[in-house]
Design a protein around this motif. Structure first.
Motif, PDB file in Angstrom:
ATOM      1  N   GLY A  38      -5.372 155.307 -44.180  1.00 26.14           N
ATOM      2  CA  GLY A  38      -6.825 155.358 -44.075  1.00 26.14           C
ATOM      3  C   GLY A  38      -7.472 154.060 -43.645  1.00 26.14           C
ATOM      4  O   GLY A  38      -8.687 154.006 -43.437  1.00 26.14           O
ATOM      5  N   ILE A  39      -6.681 152.988 -43.504  1.00 29.78           N
ATOM      6  CA  ILE A  39      -7.251 151.702 -43.109  1.00 29.78           C
ATOM      7  C   ILE A  39      -7.845 151.766 -41.707  1.00 29.78           C
ATOM      8  O   ILE A  39      -8.941 151.249 -41.443  1.00 29.78           O
ATOM      9  N   ASP A  40      -7.122 152.419 -40.787  1.00 23.96           N
ATOM     10  CA  ASP A  40      -7.602 152.478 -39.403  1.00 23.96           C
ATOM     11  C   ASP A  40      -8.922 153.241 -39.300  1.00 23.96           C
ATOM     12  O   ASP A  40      -9.874 152.787 -38.654  1.00 23.96           O
ATOM     13  N   THR A  41      -9.004 154.401 -39.958  1.00 28.66           N
ATOM     14  CA  THR A  41     -10.247 155.174 -39.898  1.00 28.66           C
ATOM     15  C   THR A  41     -11.374 154.492 -40.670  1.00 28.66           C
ATOM     16  O   THR A  41     -12.550 154.640 -40.323  1.00 28.66           O
ATOM     17  N   ALA A  42     -11.021 153.738 -41.709  1.00 24.31           N
ATOM     18  CA  ALA A  42     -12.042 152.995 -42.450  1.00 24.31           C
ATOM     19  C   ALA A  42     -12.698 151.949 -41.552  1.00 24.31           C
ATOM     20  O   ALA A  42     -13.933 151.817 -41.516  1.00 24.31           O
ATOM     21  N   ILE A  43     -11.885 151.206 -40.823  1.00 24.72           N
ATOM     22  CA  ILE A  43     -12.435 150.181 -39.927  1.00 24.72           C
ATOM     23  C   ILE A  43     -13.211 150.826 -38.780  1.00 24.72           C
ATOM     24  O   ILE A  43     -14.293 150.361 -38.397  1.00 24.72           O
ATOM     25  N   GLN A  44     -12.668 151.925 -38.263  1.00 28.56           N
ATOM     26  CA  GLN A  44     -13.360 152.630 -37.181  1.00 28.56           C
ATOM     27  C   GLN A  44     -14.728 153.123 -37.644  1.00 28.56           C
ATOM     28  O   GLN A  44     -15.731 152.969 -36.938  1.00 28.56           O
ATOM     29  N   SER A  45     -14.779 153.704 -38.849  1.00 24.80           N
ATOM     30  CA  SER A  45     -16.059 154.185 -39.360  1.00 24.80           C
ATOM     31  C   SER A  45     -17.004 153.021 -39.649  1.00 24.80           C
ATOM     32  O   SER A  45     -18.222 153.144 -39.488  1.00 24.80           O
ATOM     33  N   GLY A  46     -16.448 151.876 -40.072  1.00 27.50           N
ATOM     34  CA  GLY A  46     -17.274 150.700 -40.301  1.00 27.50           C
ATOM     35  C   GLY A  46     -17.953 150.210 -39.029  1.00 27.50           C
ATOM     36  O   GLY A  46     -19.130 149.817 -39.044  1.00 27.50           O
ATOM     37  N   ILE A  47     -17.221 150.264 -37.932  1.00 26.16           N
ATOM     38  CA  ILE A  47     -17.794 149.870 -36.637  1.00 26.16           C
ATOM     39  C   ILE A  47     -18.912 150.834 -36.242  1.00 26.16           C
ATOM     40  O   ILE A  47     -19.989 150.419 -35.765  1.00 26.16           O
ATOM     41  N   LEU A  48     -18.682 152.136 -36.447  1.00 24.09           N
ATOM     42  CA  LEU A  48     -19.706 153.133 -36.127  1.00 24.09           C
ATOM     43  C   LEU A  48     -20.933 152.960 -37.026  1.00 24.09           C
ATOM     44  O   LEU A  48     -22.077 153.109 -36.578  1.00 24.09           O
ATOM     45  N   ALA A  49     -20.709 152.631 -38.299  1.00 24.33           N
ATOM     46  CA  ALA A  49     -21.828 152.413 -39.218  1.00 24.33           C
ATOM     47  C   ALA A  49     -22.635 151.190 -38.819  1.00 24.33           C
ATOM     48  O   ALA A  49     -23.868 151.185 -38.915  1.00 24.33           O
ATOM     49  N   ALA A  50     -21.951 150.140 -38.375  1.00 21.81           N
ATOM     50  CA  ALA A  50     -22.652 148.928 -37.933  1.00 21.81           C
ATOM     51  C   ALA A  50     -23.514 149.218 -36.709  1.00 21.81           C
ATOM     52  O   ALA A  50     -24.652 148.725 -36.598  1.00 21.81           O
ATOM     53  N   THR A  51     -22.999 150.038 -35.806  1.00 13.92           N
ATOM     54  CA  THR A  51     -23.781 150.424 -34.622  1.00 13.92           C
ATOM     55  C   THR A  51     -25.030 151.194 -35.029  1.00 13.92           C
ATOM     56  O   THR A  51     -26.130 150.949 -34.519  1.00 13.92           O
ATOM     57  N   GLN A  52     -24.863 152.129 -35.974  1.00 13.17           N
ATOM     58  CA  GLN A  52     -26.011 152.907 -36.434  1.00 13.17           C
ATOM     59  C   GLN A  52     -26.995 152.033 -37.196  1.00 13.17           C
ATOM     60  O   GLN A  52     -28.220 152.183 -37.057  1.00 13.17           O
ATOM     61  N   ALA A  53     -26.501 151.101 -37.998  1.00 16.01           N
ATOM     62  CA  ALA A  53     -27.389 150.193 -38.733  1.00 16.01           C
ATOM     63  C   ALA A  53     -28.239 149.373 -37.772  1.00 16.01           C
ATOM     64  O   ALA A  53     -29.443 149.174 -37.995  1.00 16.01           O
ATOM     65  N   THR A  54     -27.629 148.904 -36.697  1.00 14.66           N
ATOM     66  CA  THR A  54     -28.364 148.143 -35.689  1.00 14.66           C
ATOM     67  C   THR A  54     -29.498 148.977 -35.097  1.00 14.66           C
ATOM     68  O   THR A  54     -30.631 148.501 -34.908  1.00 14.66           O
ATOM     69  N   ALA A  55     -29.181 150.259 -34.825  1.00 10.85           N
ATOM     70  CA  ALA A  55     -30.205 151.153 -34.270  1.00 10.85           C
ATOM     71  C   ALA A  55     -31.316 151.412 -35.287  1.00 10.85           C
ATOM     72  O   ALA A  55     -32.497 151.489 -34.927  1.00 10.85           O
ATOM     73  N   CYS A  56     -30.972 151.530 -36.560  1.00 10.21           N
ATOM     74  CA  CYS A  56     -31.978 151.761 -37.596  1.00 10.21           C
ATOM     75  C   CYS A  56     -32.951 150.590 -37.702  1.00 10.21           C
ATOM     76  O   CYS A  56     -34.173 150.781 -37.789  1.00 10.21           O
ATOM     77  N   PHE A  57     -32.416 149.373 -37.695  1.00 12.94           N
ATOM     78  CA  PHE A  57     -33.282 148.202 -37.806  1.00 12.94           C
ATOM     79  C   PHE A  57     -34.106 148.003 -36.539  1.00 12.94           C
ATOM     80  O   PHE A  57     -35.263 147.561 -36.608  1.00 12.94           O
ATOM     81  N   ALA A  58     -33.524 148.331 -35.380  1.00 11.79           N
ATOM     82  CA  ALA A  58     -34.263 148.167 -34.129  1.00 11.79           C
ATOM     83  C   ALA A  58     -35.484 149.077 -34.090  1.00 11.79           C
ATOM     84  O   ALA A  58     -36.560 148.685 -33.610  1.00 11.79           O
ATOM     85  N   ARG A  59     -35.347 150.296 -34.610  1.00 17.51           N
ATOM     86  CA  ARG A  59     -36.452 151.262 -34.602  1.00 17.51           C
ATOM     87  C   ARG A  59     -37.220 151.281 -35.916  1.00 17.51           C
ATOM     88  O   ARG A  59     -38.232 151.963 -36.026  1.00 17.51           O
TER      89      ARG A  59
END
Length: 311
Positions: free
Chosen positions: A229-250
């Motif tokens: 699960g380490i690989d999917t955890a890091i992958q999901s973390g990257i996706l969450a960071a992208t979404q967080a950036t979009a949330c703060f931008a808007r």
């Protein structure tokens, strides 16, 4: 569980060795986590890090989130990303849903050993038995002559057959045809410990909401076939960071906007996990098919097909 190269996949009546597609390695969890923490301190020195602290509670408000750690004062923030494991406090507090069904949950035990006969520092080994195909025994090298040795299987199998995983692991190490004798002079380092693994690929569950997202084990993103699960955890973390950036931008932290994260996880991670889950369930009652697949993996022209099928 990061995997080493090559891998040896060994059911009861057949064996084969496969090379992973990409270079990879095993590591004790504390070493891996320390490396991640060092990266945060290097690349994000302004980050506040609270060590030896757990989350006691949290509350979503209209314009912020309130966090109550078990030590210290309350923390307020705009967005929470819960990467707090299979027993996620964030998930339990914010998603009042029933726990995953046993058919989508795995339980396991593991211990560290040294001086295992025939173990190789660059080879990860998997062992299957006819008794419990919905799971496997593993031997993972983690460096310095140490090995992570464990057993995991579906929770429904454990419950139905009243399996004592610790006793079963010891029995397999002593009697499995590929393991018997290899632990005669081995030394166990520390206790045998248990853990839960919420598998991905099952029913669709929300992994976000207003002002929060879940990643990794907290989002049930463990591979059902191999248990990592380490690989999917890091992958999901990257996706969450992208979404967080979009949330703060808007400045939009609504459930509808954050749900874009769920969609990306489903598209980039969920489809593969669903395939792995279906394959695991299909093979779990067919030892003859597992052995046939392993024999096919010995044929040079067919080995890539088998390797692709098991990931």
């Amino acid at each position: 569980m990061p995997c080493a190269s090559p891998a040896s996949w060994r059911p009861t009546a057949a064996a084969s060795s496969l090379q992973w597609k990409l270079p990879s390695f095993n590591s004790p969890r504390e070493t891996f986590d320390d490396a991640l923490l060092a990266l945060v301190r290097t690349h994000a020195p302004a980050t506040t890090i609270l060590e030896n602290t757990s989350l006691k509670g949290l509350h979503i408000e209209a314009d912020h989130v309130r966090l109550q750690p078990n030590q210290g004062s309350e923390i307020t923030c705009q967005l929470v990303i819960g990467c707090d494991g299979a027993n996620s406090v964030v998930g339990r507090k914010l998603l009042p849903e029933p726990r995953l069904a046993r058919a989508h949950h795995c339980v396991g035990v593991r211990a560290y050993f040294e001086n295992i006969k025939g173990a190789e520092s660059g080879t990860t080994e998997f062992f299957l038995t006819r008794d419990y195909l919905a799971g496997y025994c593993w031997l993972f090298p983690v460096g310095q002559g140490r090995y992570n040795v464990g057993l995991g299987m579906l929770a429904e199998v454990v419950a139905e057959h009243k399996v004592d995983l610790k006793q079963t692991l010891q029995r397999l190490l002593a009697t499995h045809p590929e393991l018997a004798g290899r632990f005669a002079e081995a030394r166990q380092l520390g206790p045998t410990v248990g853990f839960g693994l919420p598998l991905g690929g099952g029913r669709v569950r929300p992994i976000s909401g207003a002002r929060f997202m879940l990643c990794g084990d907290a989002a049930s993103l463990i591979d059902p076939l191999q248990g990592h699960g380490i690989d999917t955890a890091i992958q999901s973390g990257i996706l969450a960071a992208t979404q967080a950036t979009a949330c703060f931008a808007r400045q939009d932290f609504s459930a509808a906007h954050v749900a874009q994260y769920d969609a990306e996880v489903a598209r980039k991670i969920g489809k593969k996990l669903a395939k792995s889950y279906r394959l695991m369930r299909f093979l779990s009652t067919k030892p003859w098919l597992v052995n046939a697949a392993v024999r096919l993996a010995r044929v040079p022209g067919l080995k890539p097909w088998v390797q692709k099928a098991i990931g």
